[in-house]
Design a protein around this motif. Sequence first.
Motif, PDB file in Angstrom:
ATOM      1  N   LYS A  90    -116.445  69.549  17.269  1.00  0.00           N
ATOM      2  CA  LYS A  90    -116.962  68.017  17.482  1.00  0.00           C
ATOM      3  C   LYS A  90    -116.132  67.073  16.453  1.00  0.00           C
ATOM      4  O   LYS A  90    -115.906  66.038  16.801  1.00  0.00           O
ATOM      5  CB  LYS A  90    -118.399  67.879  17.481  1.00  0.00           C
ATOM      6  CG  LYS A  90    -119.280  68.551  18.599  1.00  0.00           C
ATOM      7  CD  LYS A  90    -120.780  68.469  18.441  1.00  0.00           C
ATOM      8  CE  LYS A  90    -121.626  69.116  19.404  1.00  0.00           C
ATOM      9  NZ  LYS A  90    -122.966  69.007  19.371  1.00  0.00           N
ATOM     10  N   VAL A  91    -116.303  67.678  15.233  1.00  0.00           N
ATOM     11  CA  VAL A  91    -115.607  66.795  13.968  1.00  0.00           C
ATOM     12  C   VAL A  91    -114.096  66.530  14.551  1.00  0.00           C
ATOM     13  O   VAL A  91    -113.717  65.257  14.473  1.00  0.00           O
ATOM     14  CB  VAL A  91    -115.785  67.493  12.777  1.00  0.00           C
ATOM     15  CG1 VAL A  91    -114.767  66.801  11.889  1.00  0.00           C
ATOM     16  CG2 VAL A  91    -117.229  67.482  12.294  1.00  0.00           C
ATOM     17  N   LYS A  92    -113.493  67.625  15.137  1.00  0.00           N
ATOM     18  CA  LYS A  92    -111.961  67.267  15.452  1.00  0.00           C
ATOM     19  C   LYS A  92    -111.833  66.205  16.473  1.00  0.00           C
ATOM     20  O   LYS A  92    -110.946  65.504  16.440  1.00  0.00           O
ATOM     21  CB  LYS A  92    -111.482  68.663  16.010  1.00  0.00           C
ATOM     22  CG  LYS A  92    -111.410  69.648  14.792  1.00  0.00           C
ATOM     23  CD  LYS A  92    -110.661  70.911  15.384  1.00  0.00           C
ATOM     24  CE  LYS A  92    -110.614  72.003  14.326  1.00  0.00           C
ATOM     25  NZ  LYS A  92    -110.009  73.055  14.845  1.00  0.00           N
ATOM     26  N   GLU A  93    -112.686  66.386  17.606  1.00  0.00           N
ATOM     27  CA  GLU A  93    -112.836  65.515  18.582  1.00  0.00           C
ATOM     28  C   GLU A  93    -113.081  64.149  17.972  1.00  0.00           C
ATOM     29  O   GLU A  93    -112.534  63.097  18.468  1.00  0.00           O
ATOM     30  CB  GLU A  93    -113.858  65.931  19.749  1.00  0.00           C
ATOM     31  CG  GLU A  93    -113.234  66.994  20.586  1.00  0.00           C
ATOM     32  CD  GLU A  93    -114.395  67.760  21.254  1.00  0.00           C
ATOM     33  OE1 GLU A  93    -114.039  68.494  22.144  1.00  0.00           O
ATOM     34  OE2 GLU A  93    -115.710  67.420  21.166  1.00  0.00           O
ATOM     35  N   VAL A  94    -113.925  63.826  17.139  1.00  0.00           N
ATOM     36  CA  VAL A  94    -114.294  62.409  16.671  1.00  0.00           C
ATOM     37  C   VAL A  94    -113.020  62.017  15.906  1.00  0.00           C
ATOM     38  O   VAL A  94    -112.671  60.640  16.109  1.00  0.00           O
ATOM     39  CB  VAL A  94    -115.695  62.482  15.852  1.00  0.00           C
ATOM     40  CG1 VAL A  94    -115.623  61.202  15.099  1.00  0.00           C
ATOM     41  CG2 VAL A  94    -116.698  62.828  16.516  1.00  0.00           C
ATOM     42  N   LYS A  95    -112.291  62.946  15.209  1.00  0.00           N
ATOM     43  CA  LYS A  95    -111.037  62.505  14.616  1.00  0.00           C
ATOM     44  C   LYS A  95    -109.946  61.969  15.592  1.00  0.00           C
ATOM     45  O   LYS A  95    -109.315  60.941  15.565  1.00  0.00           O
ATOM     46  CB  LYS A  95    -110.514  63.364  13.723  1.00  0.00           C
ATOM     47  CG  LYS A  95    -111.394  63.778  12.478  1.00  0.00           C
ATOM     48  CD  LYS A  95    -110.862  64.984  11.564  1.00  0.00           C
ATOM     49  CE  LYS A  95    -111.655  65.148  10.447  1.00  0.00           C
ATOM     50  NZ  LYS A  95    -110.986  66.348   9.809  1.00  0.00           N
ATOM     51  N   TRP A  96    -110.028  62.727  16.700  1.00  0.00           N
ATOM     52  CA  TRP A  96    -108.916  62.544  17.513  1.00  0.00           C
ATOM     53  C   TRP A  96    -109.367  61.021  18.362  1.00  0.00           C
ATOM     54  O   TRP A  96    -108.501  60.269  18.778  1.00  0.00           O
ATOM     55  CB  TRP A  96    -108.849  63.543  18.762  1.00  0.00           C
ATOM     56  CG  TRP A  96    -108.501  64.829  18.437  1.00  0.00           C
ATOM     57  CD1 TRP A  96    -107.727  65.244  17.264  1.00  0.00           C
ATOM     58  CD2 TRP A  96    -108.685  66.160  19.038  1.00  0.00           C
ATOM     59  NE1 TRP A  96    -107.413  66.330  17.197  1.00  0.00           N
ATOM     60  CE2 TRP A  96    -108.112  67.133  18.167  1.00  0.00           C
ATOM     61  CE3 TRP A  96    -109.396  66.395  20.056  1.00  0.00           C
ATOM     62  CZ2 TRP A  96    -107.996  68.555  18.390  1.00  0.00           C
ATOM     63  CZ3 TRP A  96    -109.426  67.815  20.355  1.00  0.00           C
ATOM     64  CH2 TRP A  96    -108.853  68.940  19.629  1.00  0.00           C
ATOM     65  N   PHE A  97    -110.432  60.809  18.394  1.00  0.00           N
ATOM     66  CA  PHE A  97    -110.981  59.610  19.126  1.00  0.00           C
ATOM     67  C   PHE A  97    -110.819  58.499  18.358  1.00  0.00           C
ATOM     68  O   PHE A  97    -110.209  57.375  18.692  1.00  0.00           O
ATOM     69  CB  PHE A  97    -112.523  59.661  19.360  1.00  0.00           C
ATOM     70  CG  PHE A  97    -113.134  58.296  19.537  1.00  0.00           C
ATOM     71  CD1 PHE A  97    -113.286  57.664  20.776  1.00  0.00           C
ATOM     72  CD2 PHE A  97    -113.937  57.614  18.593  1.00  0.00           C
ATOM     73  CE1 PHE A  97    -113.711  56.462  21.085  1.00  0.00           C
ATOM     74  CE2 PHE A  97    -114.543  56.374  18.925  1.00  0.00           C
ATOM     75  CZ  PHE A  97    -114.502  55.686  20.080  1.00  0.00           C
ATOM     76  N   LEU A  98    -110.951  58.576  16.917  1.00  0.00           N
ATOM     77  CA  LEU A  98    -110.612  57.506  16.067  1.00  0.00           C
ATOM     78  C   LEU A  98    -109.250  57.145  15.944  1.00  0.00           C
ATOM     79  O   LEU A  98    -108.834  55.978  15.606  1.00  0.00           O
ATOM     80  CB  LEU A  98    -111.271  57.927  14.778  1.00  0.00           C
ATOM     81  CG  LEU A  98    -112.715  57.965  14.284  1.00  0.00           C
ATOM     82  CD1 LEU A  98    -113.278  58.433  13.205  1.00  0.00           C
ATOM     83  CD2 LEU A  98    -113.638  56.612  14.800  1.00  0.00           C
ATOM     84  N   ARG A  99    -108.523  58.252  15.666  1.00  0.00           N
ATOM     85  CA  ARG A  99    -107.116  58.091  15.943  1.00  0.00           C
ATOM     86  C   ARG A  99    -106.456  57.367  17.139  1.00  0.00           C
ATOM     87  O   ARG A  99    -105.694  56.325  16.935  1.00  0.00           O
ATOM     88  CB  ARG A  99    -106.353  59.530  15.633  1.00  0.00           C
ATOM     89  CG  ARG A  99    -104.876  59.493  15.240  1.00  0.00           C
ATOM     90  CD  ARG A  99    -104.254  61.005  14.976  1.00  0.00           C
ATOM     91  NE  ARG A  99    -104.843  61.498  14.219  1.00  0.00           N
ATOM     92  CZ  ARG A  99    -105.684  62.474  14.230  1.00  0.00           C
ATOM     93  NH1 ARG A  99    -105.652  63.097  15.290  1.00  0.00           N
ATOM     94  NH2 ARG A  99    -106.416  63.173  13.260  1.00  0.00           N
ATOM     95  N   ASN A 100    -107.062  57.499  18.108  1.00  0.00           N
ATOM     96  CA  ASN A 100    -106.475  57.087  19.330  1.00  0.00           C
ATOM     97  C   ASN A 100    -106.947  55.567  19.597  1.00  0.00           C
ATOM     98  O   ASN A 100    -106.470  54.726  20.219  1.00  0.00           O
ATOM     99  CB  ASN A 100    -106.885  57.845  20.884  1.00  0.00           C
ATOM    100  CG  ASN A 100    -106.346  58.990  20.933  1.00  0.00           C
ATOM    101  OD1 ASN A 100    -105.217  59.328  20.567  1.00  0.00           O
ATOM    102  ND2 ASN A 100    -107.189  60.163  21.636  1.00  0.00           N
ATOM    103  N   GLU A 101    -107.991  55.381  18.592  1.00  0.00           N
ATOM    104  CA  GLU A 101    -108.521  53.745  18.672  1.00  0.00           C
ATOM    105  C   GLU A 101    -107.928  53.205  17.462  1.00  0.00           C
ATOM    106  O   GLU A 101    -108.203  52.101  17.338  1.00  0.00           O
ATOM    107  CB  GLU A 101    -109.965  53.856  18.538  1.00  0.00           C
ATOM    108  CG  GLU A 101    -110.766  54.286  19.687  1.00  0.00           C
ATOM    109  CD  GLU A 101    -110.686  53.606  21.028  1.00  0.00           C
ATOM    110  OE1 GLU A 101    -110.372  52.412  20.750  1.00  0.00           O
ATOM    111  OE2 GLU A 101    -110.694  54.139  22.192  1.00  0.00           O
ATOM    112  N   GLY A 102    -106.900  53.839  16.649  1.00  0.00           N
ATOM    113  CA  GLY A 102    -106.244  52.928  15.666  1.00  0.00           C
ATOM    114  C   GLY A 102    -106.963  53.159  14.436  1.00  0.00           C
ATOM    115  O   GLY A 102    -106.786  52.206  13.438  1.00  0.00           O
ATOM    116  N   VAL A 103    -107.922  53.772  14.336  1.00  0.00           N
ATOM    117  CA  VAL A 103    -108.819  53.800  13.211  1.00  0.00           C
ATOM    118  C   VAL A 103    -108.428  54.808  12.218  1.00  0.00           C
ATOM    119  O   VAL A 103    -108.694  56.220  12.605  1.00  0.00           O
ATOM    120  CB  VAL A 103    -110.426  54.101  13.551  1.00  0.00           C
ATOM    121  CG1 VAL A 103    -111.310  54.029  12.235  1.00  0.00           C
ATOM    122  CG2 VAL A 103    -110.867  52.801  14.334  1.00  0.00           C
TER     123      VAL A 103
END
Length: 204
Positions: free
Chosen positions: A130-143
């Motif tokens: 889940k942590v990896k997926e949150v990191k992917w999400f943030l990266r895709n959102e430019g954060v």
Amino acid sequence: MAKFFIAIGIILCIVFMLWVAFVIYSRITANKIMQNGRRKRNFIFNYLCLRFSRINTIKDVSLIVKNNATGGGRYVSDIGLVFVNQGGLFVIDTVAGSGYIDITDGGTWHRIINDKYYSFDDPVVKNTQKVKEVKWFLRNEGVENVPVHSVVVFTGKRIRFSKHIRGLITADELASYLVDLNKDRFLSHKEIREVVKLIKTKQE
């Protein structure tokens, strides 16, 4: 003019006393939840809202994620409980029950109490994903540059682990654990608000 400043001073004192009263009330209520609310589904969410901040605590988070490194498609991930503070973003999973926790890295864990065995998959591995997926999400959102932590909380009153793993704690250790990590002030108050807003607006 002097009367004006006196009035302002009185108002500020009243506001400060109300804030102190609210903090004391919140701490007392949080302690009551810790003692009597462990069996409730939203136990940790309720505790975090009172002990820290309801604004920064989000339950039942579901996000669209995509791992650009593998070229995978987008999919919805059920992240669960998320808490954001100066130390970063915390993905929190909970496991109910008391007893001795026999830990096997990446394998089946066992909770043993009163000569009864309860088996379940490694919750640390599940939460790390889940942590990896949150990191992917943030990266895709430019954060960028938002630390994301995994926290697995066992909610029983009597818990003993067979070994220590970072991020694996009991409910009684949760507040001090978060306070300790928040000493590293990675996020400003503005950045915290922006991350919380992003997650809430992108909920699926």
